[in-house]
Design an enzyme around this catalytic site. Sequence first.
Site, PDB file in Angstrom:
ATOM      1  N   LYS A 115      23.644  65.194   3.572  1.00  0.00           N
ATOM      2  CA  LYS A 115      22.962  63.916   3.343  1.00  0.00           C
ATOM      3  C   LYS A 115      21.914  63.654   4.425  1.00  0.00           C
ATOM      4  O   LYS A 115      20.775  63.314   4.135  1.00  0.00           O
ATOM      5  CB  LYS A 115      23.982  62.747   3.334  1.00  0.00           C
ATOM      6  CG  LYS A 115      25.085  62.896   2.296  1.00  0.00           C
ATOM      7  CD  LYS A 115      26.051  61.719   2.305  1.00  0.00           C
ATOM      8  CE  LYS A 115      26.871  61.561   3.573  1.00  0.00           C
ATOM      9  NZ  LYS A 115      27.848  62.616   3.843  1.00  0.00           N
ATOM     10  N   ARG A 169      38.444  62.893   7.231  1.00  0.00           N
ATOM     11  CA  ARG A 169      37.210  62.371   6.622  1.00  0.00           C
ATOM     12  C   ARG A 169      37.108  62.808   5.163  1.00  0.00           C
ATOM     13  O   ARG A 169      36.678  62.048   4.297  1.00  0.00           O
ATOM     14  CB  ARG A 169      35.987  62.837   7.418  1.00  0.00           C
ATOM     15  CG  ARG A 169      35.848  62.077   8.740  1.00  0.00           C
ATOM     16  CD  ARG A 169      34.993  62.800   9.754  1.00  0.00           C
ATOM     17  NE  ARG A 169      33.637  63.053   9.320  1.00  0.00           N
ATOM     18  CZ  ARG A 169      32.815  63.917   9.919  1.00  0.00           C
ATOM     19  NH1 ARG A 169      33.216  64.590  10.994  1.00  0.00           N
ATOM     20  NH2 ARG A 169      31.604  64.091   9.475  1.00  0.00           N
ATOM     21  N   ARG A 188      27.911  72.242  13.392  1.00  0.00           N
ATOM     22  CA  ARG A 188      26.733  71.369  13.508  1.00  0.00           C
ATOM     23  C   ARG A 188      26.478  70.928  14.954  1.00  0.00           C
ATOM     24  O   ARG A 188      27.394  70.661  15.715  1.00  0.00           O
ATOM     25  CB  ARG A 188      26.958  70.127  12.652  1.00  0.00           C
ATOM     26  CG  ARG A 188      25.951  69.018  12.942  1.00  0.00           C
ATOM     27  CD  ARG A 188      26.038  67.892  11.971  1.00  0.00           C
ATOM     28  NE  ARG A 188      27.350  67.321  11.882  1.00  0.00           N
ATOM     29  CZ  ARG A 188      27.703  66.438  10.946  1.00  0.00           C
ATOM     30  NH1 ARG A 188      26.844  66.070  10.022  1.00  0.00           N
ATOM     31  NH2 ARG A 188      28.906  65.940  10.932  1.00  0.00           N
ATOM     32  N   ARG A 227      30.330  53.410   0.480  1.00  0.00           N
ATOM     33  CA  ARG A 227      31.406  54.390   0.586  1.00  0.00           C
ATOM     34  C   ARG A 227      32.682  53.919  -0.078  1.00  0.00           C
ATOM     35  O   ARG A 227      33.673  54.642  -0.062  1.00  0.00           O
ATOM     36  CB  ARG A 227      31.710  54.585   2.066  1.00  0.00           C
ATOM     37  CG  ARG A 227      31.307  55.950   2.588  1.00  0.00           C
ATOM     38  CD  ARG A 227      31.608  55.917   4.065  1.00  0.00           C
ATOM     39  NE  ARG A 227      31.754  57.202   4.622  1.00  0.00           N
ATOM     40  CZ  ARG A 227      30.808  57.844   5.307  1.00  0.00           C
ATOM     41  NH1 ARG A 227      29.624  57.328   5.431  1.00  0.00           N
ATOM     42  NH2 ARG A 227      31.072  59.004   5.847  1.00  0.00           N
ATOM     43  N   ARG A 242      28.984  65.831  17.691  1.00  0.00           N
ATOM     44  CA  ARG A 242      29.674  64.572  17.427  1.00  0.00           C
ATOM     45  C   ARG A 242      31.154  64.689  17.758  1.00  0.00           C
ATOM     46  O   ARG A 242      31.763  65.727  17.503  1.00  0.00           O
ATOM     47  CB  ARG A 242      29.513  64.204  15.945  1.00  0.00           C
ATOM     48  CG  ARG A 242      28.210  63.501  15.691  1.00  0.00           C
ATOM     49  CD  ARG A 242      27.879  63.349  14.236  1.00  0.00           C
ATOM     50  NE  ARG A 242      28.954  62.904  13.369  1.00  0.00           N
ATOM     51  CZ  ARG A 242      28.793  62.693  12.066  1.00  0.00           C
ATOM     52  NH1 ARG A 242      27.596  62.871  11.511  1.00  0.00           N
ATOM     53  NH2 ARG A 242      29.799  62.305  11.313  1.00  0.00           N
TER      54      ARG A 242
HETATM   55  P1  AP5 Z   1      24.409  67.075   7.504  1.00  0.00           P
HETATM   56  O1  AP5 Z   1      23.092  66.879   6.833  1.00  0.00           O
HETATM   57  O2  AP5 Z   1      24.553  66.633   8.907  1.00  0.00           O
HETATM   58  O3  AP5 Z   1      25.582  66.469   6.562  1.00  0.00           O
HETATM   59  P2  AP5 Z   1      25.966  64.965   6.226  1.00  0.00           P
HETATM   60  O4  AP5 Z   1      26.214  64.892   4.747  1.00  0.00           O
HETATM   61  O5  AP5 Z   1      24.996  64.009   6.799  1.00  0.00           O
HETATM   62  O6  AP5 Z   1      27.394  64.906   6.935  1.00  0.00           O
HETATM   63  P3  AP5 Z   1      28.036  63.819   7.896  1.00  0.00           P
HETATM   64  O7  AP5 Z   1      29.142  64.514   8.624  1.00  0.00           O
HETATM   65  O8  AP5 Z   1      27.007  63.099   8.705  1.00  0.00           O
HETATM   66  O9  AP5 Z   1      28.657  62.839   6.822  1.00  0.00           O
HETATM   67  P4  AP5 Z   1      29.742  61.818   7.044  1.00  0.00           P
HETATM   68  O10 AP5 Z   1      29.600  61.077   5.761  1.00  0.00           O
HETATM   69  O11 AP5 Z   1      31.099  62.314   7.351  1.00  0.00           O
HETATM   70  O12 AP5 Z   1      29.340  61.081   8.396  1.00  0.00           O
HETATM   71  P5  AP5 Z   1      28.650  59.691   8.708  1.00  0.00           P
HETATM   72  O13 AP5 Z   1      27.845  59.853   9.925  1.00  0.00           O
HETATM   73  O14 AP5 Z   1      28.036  59.118   7.493  1.00  0.00           O
HETATM   74  O15 AP5 Z   1      24.788  68.636   7.384  1.00  0.00           O
HETATM   75  C1  AP5 Z   1      25.954  69.159   8.003  1.00  0.00           C
HETATM   76  C2  AP5 Z   1      25.655  70.532   8.632  1.00  0.00           C
HETATM   77  O16 AP5 Z   1      25.406  71.474   7.601  1.00  0.00           O
HETATM   78  C3  AP5 Z   1      24.403  70.535   9.540  1.00  0.00           C
HETATM   79  O17 AP5 Z   1      24.654  71.372  10.646  1.00  0.00           O
HETATM   80  C4  AP5 Z   1      23.295  71.145   8.640  1.00  0.00           C
HETATM   81  O18 AP5 Z   1      22.393  71.905   9.414  1.00  0.00           O
HETATM   82  C5  AP5 Z   1      24.098  72.043   7.704  1.00  0.00           C
HETATM   83  N1  AP5 Z   1      23.560  72.061   6.324  1.00  0.00           N
HETATM   84  C6  AP5 Z   1      23.036  71.010   5.635  1.00  0.00           C
HETATM   85  N2  AP5 Z   1      22.670  71.404   4.370  1.00  0.00           N
HETATM   86  C7  AP5 Z   1      23.000  72.728   4.282  1.00  0.00           C
HETATM   87  C8  AP5 Z   1      22.876  73.712   3.239  1.00  0.00           C
HETATM   88  N3  AP5 Z   1      22.359  73.395   2.045  1.00  0.00           N
HETATM   89  N4  AP5 Z   1      23.311  74.966   3.512  1.00  0.00           N
HETATM   90  C9  AP5 Z   1      23.845  75.294   4.721  1.00  0.00           C
HETATM   91  N5  AP5 Z   1      23.983  74.418   5.756  1.00  0.00           N
HETATM   92  C10 AP5 Z   1      23.558  73.141   5.535  1.00  0.00           C
HETATM   93  O19 AP5 Z   1      29.941  58.778   9.049  1.00  0.00           O
HETATM   94  C11 AP5 Z   1      30.714  59.003  10.199  1.00  0.00           C
HETATM   95  C12 AP5 Z   1      31.848  57.970  10.247  1.00  0.00           C
HETATM   96  O20 AP5 Z   1      31.289  56.641  10.351  1.00  0.00           O
HETATM   97  C13 AP5 Z   1      32.765  57.907   9.027  1.00  0.00           C
HETATM   98  O21 AP5 Z   1      33.801  58.867   9.111  1.00  0.00           O
HETATM   99  C14 AP5 Z   1      33.277  56.465   9.095  1.00  0.00           C
HETATM  100  O22 AP5 Z   1      34.292  56.321  10.057  1.00  0.00           O
HETATM  101  C15 AP5 Z   1      32.058  55.707   9.591  1.00  0.00           C
HETATM  102  N6  AP5 Z   1      31.206  55.177   8.489  1.00  0.00           N
HETATM  103  C16 AP5 Z   1      29.896  55.500   8.252  1.00  0.00           C
HETATM  104  N7  AP5 Z   1      29.433  54.834   7.184  1.00  0.00           N
HETATM  105  C17 AP5 Z   1      30.462  54.053   6.737  1.00  0.00           C
HETATM  106  C18 AP5 Z   1      30.605  53.152   5.648  1.00  0.00           C
HETATM  107  N8  AP5 Z   1      29.591  52.907   4.787  1.00  0.00           N
HETATM  108  N9  AP5 Z   1      31.817  52.558   5.482  1.00  0.00           N
HETATM  109  C19 AP5 Z   1      32.841  52.781   6.336  1.00  0.00           C
HETATM  110  N10 AP5 Z   1      32.774  53.633   7.386  1.00  0.00           N
HETATM  111  C20 AP5 Z   1      31.587  54.267   7.577  1.00  0.00           C
HETATM  112 MG    MG Z   2      25.103  62.564   8.329  1.00  0.00          MG
END
Ligand code: AP5
Ligand code: MG
Length: 216
Positions: free
Chosen positions: A13, A172, A127, A88, A161
């Site tokens: 994402k 997660r 990552r 979410r 992270r």
């Molecule tokens: P990346 O693009 O970083 O993936 P991402 O989908 O952004 O993954 P996240 O881990 O950021 O998602 P998340 O939803 O768990 O975390 P968030 O920060 O939102 O890609 C990942 C890796 O793969 C990278 O190294 C990239 O280079 C590689 N890659 C990408 N595409 C690829 C491909 N096609 N092929 C190969 N490699 C690839 O949330 C964190 C925490 O915050 C949550 O756990 C929760 O506690 C809290 N939180 C956030 N939002 C909310 C909400 N709305 N409600 C409640 N809690 C929330």
């Molecule tokens: Mg992300």
Amino acid sequence: MNVILLGPPGAGKGTQAKRLEEKHKLIQLSTGDMLRAAKDSGSELGKKAKPIMDAGQLVPDDLMIDIISERIGQPDCANGFILDGFPRTIPQAEALDRLLAEKGMELHSVIEMKVQDEILVDRITGRYTCAKCGAGYHERFQVPKVEGVCDVCGGTEFKRRSDDNAETVRSRLAAYHAQTAPLLSFYGEKGALKSIDGMTEIDRVTEQIEDALGAA
Ligand code: AP5
Ligand code: MG
């Protein structure tokens, strides 16, 4: 154009939101990034969110809805935004509908990035990001052109992270399946959902998203 990128942790994402931001001049609204900034600043929100994020669980809906409500009302969002990590839960999605209606905004598309769980653990544990500009990398799938030097800003310090370890990733993923996956039928029933294959290489995923946006 207002877009939601929906997908499990590590689906790509953030990677794709950055590309959409550049190409379409949209604003990336990553709730995860906002919470990490709050943690780093030591604010009340950050203090509340830290143990929840470290456990791989979801921060309460009311806090998240307040953050997004305040953010999408800011002038830089008027041209369009990409929601990365919000909504979410069903209550978050219902609140978003209300907020958009109140502000006279519309949702263009909800794009589901489909990736199998086994691949996600690998993606997340490999990552890292540039400590200076936040550009994202992966030990194997997205390495800088010059080893140890950020392609974007030339920085040489990188960070990981605290929730990117195998154990937290499993929590997660469980939270995604239990609380976020129901959004697929929520948006599917509205006819807003487009699903793409998030398991191909990064450029190919970008092409599929562009096609999905064009076809919306
Ligand atoms: P990346 O693009 O970083 O993936 P991402 O989908 O952004 O993954 P996240 O881990 O950021 O998602 P998340 O939803 O768990 O975390 P968030 O920060 O939102 O890609 C990942 C890796 O793969 C990278 O190294 C990239 O280079 C590689 N890659 C990408 N595409 C690829 C491909 N096609 N092929 C190969 N490699 C690839 O949330 C964190 C925490 O915050 C949550 O756990 C929760 O506690 C809290 N939180 C956030 N939002 C909310 C909400 N709305 N409600 C409640 N809690 C929330
Ligand atoms: Mg992300």
